[in-house]
Design a protein around this motif. Structure first.
Motif, PDB file in Angstrom:
ATOM      1  N   SER A 130      -3.610   0.485  -3.243  1.00 48.99           N
ATOM      2  CA  SER A 130      -2.978  -0.832  -3.193  1.00 48.99           C
ATOM      3  C   SER A 130      -2.099  -1.042  -4.422  1.00 48.99           C
ATOM      4  N   ALA A 158      -7.881   1.841  -2.705  1.00 56.48           N
ATOM      5  CA  ALA A 158      -8.278   0.956  -1.610  1.00 56.48           C
ATOM      6  C   ALA A 158      -9.215   1.668  -0.648  1.00 56.48           C
ATOM      7  N   SER A 167       3.915   5.370  -4.101  1.00 51.88           N
ATOM      8  CA  SER A 167       3.896   3.973  -4.536  1.00 51.88           C
ATOM      9  C   SER A 167       5.097   3.606  -5.379  1.00 51.88           C
ATOM     10  N   TYR A 196       0.832  -1.205   0.000  1.00 46.99           N
ATOM     11  CA  TYR A 196       0.000   0.000   0.000  1.00 46.99           C
ATOM     12  C   TYR A 196       0.871   1.262   0.000  1.00 46.99           C
TER      13      TYR A 196
END
Length: 548
Positions: A356, A366, A505, A337
Motif C-alpha cells: 500500500s 498489505a 510503486s 497499491y
C-alpha cells in the motif's frame, strides 16, 4: 568481469546497428565533431535546469575533450548570453594540461577570440602556511577565463562560474571539494562531476547512490564502454588513426581492451565500482522496519497435485483461497497499491507482494503470499484474484519475466494491460532482470529502509531473504546461494518480490474521472471493467514515463 557480449556477438550487433546509417563521411566530408554521447552531455549542460551534473563513465572515451568544447563556448560568450569563468579540476597536472590544450583547439575551431594562454602560480593558504599552486589559464576577449587546476585549492571559495571536477573519484578530498564548488550555485554557477569509479565506499559512488535512490535531485548520466562504442567511439578512433573500420575489427579491439583491463574491466569500463561484497541491509535495520501486521499466506501443494482429480485439487486450494479472500476484503481501498511477483515453479518459491501507498508516500506491506509446488494456472488464478481486488487503486504491477515468469506477466498483461519497451501502456511491467536493473532500482529500496519510508511484516524468512542480498561488484544482487532446510530452500525470493513491488510503486500515474452528460450522481461509481461506456470511471489511471 562484465563482458556480456562475445567477440562474435559484438561484431553482429555493430553490423546490424550501422547497416542503415548513412555514409556520413561520404555525405559531408567529415563526421560531426562530437560523438552522440558527448553531444548529449553538452545538451544537458546547456539546459537551464541543469545546475549539478554527475556522470559515471568508462575510461578514455573522450568526455574531457567534449567538456573542453563546452568550457570554450561558456567562457567565450558575453555575460548577457550566460558567459562565465570555467574552472577545471583534476587529480593530475597532465590531465589539466591536456584539457587546456583541447580548449585552445576548440577556441581556434570556434574562432573564439582568446587573448592569451599561459601558466601561472597562485598562493593557497592552509594550516602549514602558504604554498604555490601551478595552474593553466586561457583568457577570452569576453573577459572570462578557462582555468585549469591540478589540485583542489581552498581558494576555489570566493570564485564564481562553472566548476568541472574530472576523475572526481581520484581527487584528494571530494567531499570538501564539493562543499566549495556547490557554493557557486548561489549566484547561478554550475557544477559538473565526472569520473570512472574507484570503489563502492568512495565519495563519488556515495553521491551516485544518493542520486539513484532519490535522496539527491542532481542530474545524472551513465556512459559505459559499450554505450560509447555503440555511439561510434571506435569508428572515430579509426578515423583519427587512419585504420579501416569493420564490425569484426571493432569486436577484436573491444575484446583486447577488456582483456587488457582484466579483473578491473568492470570498474574501469562498465561503471561498476569494486571493493564491495558485504551485506546490503543490516539485520537491525530490517527488523526496525518490520512494523506491519499484514498477513503472510503460504501455500505448499503436494508433488502429485496435477495427478489428482479436479475435486481433490479444488479441495486442496480452497483453504488458501478462503484466507486470501478474507485478507483482500479488509483492504483499505482509499489507499493506492502496487504489486510485485517473483516467479518459481520447481526449486524456489513464488512470492507475491501487495504494497500500500499512503498520502505521505510511505509504502507498507498489505499482503504477501508464498507459493511452493504450485502449477502455473493456479499461480495465475491467485495473482489475478489479488489484482482484480485492487484494480481501481493499482498504480503498477511488476513481474519477474526472465524465465517462465514471462507467461504470468503476459497473461496478466492481457487483463490489466502490458507495458511496452518505451514504458507506455498498461499496468503490468514485465521485468527482465539485469545488472542495470539492479543498479538503478535497488538504491531507492534501500533508501526507503534507511528513511523509515517502508513497513513490512515480521517474518524470520523475510529477514533471511533480505539479508541474503549482497553488494557484488558494487551492485546489490541475490547471489547464487540458497538458505533454509532441505525441500524448503529459499533464494532471496521475498527480497526480489519486494524490490519489484517497490519499483512498481514509484511509477508516475494520474487519476481521472468524468460524469456522463444527463446523469446526476452524488458520488462516483467505481468501474473495473465491462462495456458500459456511460459509467463514471474513477481510479482508472493514465501513466506518464519516468520514476519519481
Amino acid at each position: 568481469m562484465s563482458a556480456p557480449f562475445s567477440k562474435e556477438e559484438w561484431a553482429e550487433i555493430r553490423r546490424a546497428s550501422t547497416a542503415l546509417m548513412p555514409d556520413v563521411i561520404g555525405m559531408v566530408g567529415l563526421p560531426k565533431a562530437l560523438l552522440p554521447y558527448q553531444s548529449r552531455t553538452l545538451t544537458k549542460l546547456e539546459s537551464s535546469t541543469c545546475h549539478v551534473l554527475f556522470i559515471e563513465k568508462s575510461r578514455r572515451i573522450g568526455l574531457t575533450w567534449g567538456f573542453a568544447s563546452y568550457a570554450v563556448l561558456r567562457a567565450g560568450r558575453a555575460k548577457a548570453a550566460g558567459g562565465m569563468d570555467v574552472m577545471y579540476i583534476s587529480y593530475s597536472q597532465d590531465m589539466t594540461r591536456e584539457f587546456i590544450d583541447a580548449c585552445a583547439m576548440w577556441a581556434k575551431a570556434f574562432s573564439v577570440a582568446a587573448m592569451e594562454m599561459d601558466e601561472f602560480l597562485f598562493e593557497d593558504k592552509d594550516d602549514e602556511g602558504v604554498r604555490s599552486i601551478h595552474a593553466f589559464r586561457i583568457r577570452f576577449a569576453s573577459g572570462f577565463e578557462v582555468i585549469g587546476l591540478s589540485s583542489a585549492p581552498r581558494s576555489l571559495r570566493g570564485k564564481q562560474g562553472v566548476v568541472m571536477i574530472d576523475e572526481a573519484a581520484f581527487v584528494d578530498n571530494l567531499k570538501e571539494l564539493l562543499k566549495a564548488a556547490l557554493a557557486f550555485l548561489m549566484w547561478g554557477g554550475q557544477v559538473v562531476v565526472c569520473s570512472t569509479h574507484n570503489g563502492t565506499e568512495n565519495e563519488f559512488n556515495v553521491q551516485i547512490q544518493d542520486i539513484l535512490s532519490g535522496r539527491s535531485t542532481y542530474d545524472h548520466m551513465h556512459i559505459d564502454f559499450d554505450e560509447a562504442l555503440q555511439d561510434g567511439l571506435y569508428q572515430r578512433i579509426c578515423l583519427v588513426t587512419g585504420k579501416a573500420w569493420s564490425p569484426e575489427a571493432e569486436a577484436d579491439w573491444r575484446e583486447d581492451i577488456i582483456g587488457f583491463y582484466g579483473e578491473g574491466a568492470d570498474e574501469e569500463l562498465f561503471c561498476i565500482p569494486t571493493m564491495g561484497s558485504g551485506a546490503w541491509l543490516t539485520g537491525p535495520l530490517i527488523e526496525a522496519r518490520m512494523t506491519s501486521s499484514a498477513p503472510v499466506l503460504p501455500l505448499d501443494l503436494p508433488r502429485d497435485f496435477l495427478h489428482r482429480s479436479e475435486l481433490e485439487r479444488a479441495i486442496l486450494m480452497a483453504p488458501f483461497m478462503a484466507e486470501l479472500e478474507a485478507a483482500l476484503d479488509v483492504l483499505d481501498l482509499d489507499l493506492r497499491y502496487s504489486f510485485g511477483f517473483d516467479f518459481a515453479r520447481v526449486a524456489d518459491l513464488s512470492v507475491g507482494k501487495l504494497m500500500s501507498i499512503d498520502k505521505t508516500l510511505k509504502r507498507a506491506s498489505a499482503l504477501t503470499f508464498e507459493l511452493r509446488g504450485v502449477p502455473g494456472d493456479e499461480q495465475k488464478l491467485i495473482t489475478r484474484t489479488v489484482l482484480q481486488k485492487v484494480r481501481s487503486r493499482l498504480v503498477g504491477a511488476a513481474f519477474d519475466a526472465t524465465g517462465m515468469g514471462w507467461t504470468v506477466a503476459e497473461d496478466m498483461g492481457r487483463i490489466f494491460g502490458l507495458r511496452d519497451k518505451d514504458n507506455e501502456g498498461g499496468l503490468v511491467h514485465a521485468v527482465k532482470f539485469s545488472q542495470e536493473w539492479y543498479r538503478v532500482n535497488m538504491p531507492p529500496l534501500k533508501a526507503a529502509f534507511e528513511d523509515d519510508a517502508i513497513s513490512i511484516s515480521k517474518n524470520d524468512d523475510h529477514l533471511s531473504d533480505l539479508r541474503l542480498v549482497k553488494v557484488i561488484r558494487g551492485i546489490p544482487m541475490v547471489p547464487a546461494v540458497r538458505t533454509g532446510e532441505a525441500n524448503k530452500r529459499r533464494h532471496g525470493d521475498y527480497a526480489i518480490a519486494l524490490a519489484l513491488a517497490h519499483f512498481a510503486s514509484r511509477q508516475q500515474w494520474h487519476e481521472y474521472a468524468y460524469i456522463p452528460a444527463g446523469r446526476a450522481a452524488s458520488k462516483f461509481d467505481v468501474v473495473s471493467g465491462g462495456d458500459d461506456r456511460s459509467a463514471v470511471r474513477l481510479g482508472s489511471m493514465r501513466r506518464s514515463r519516468g520514476i519519481y
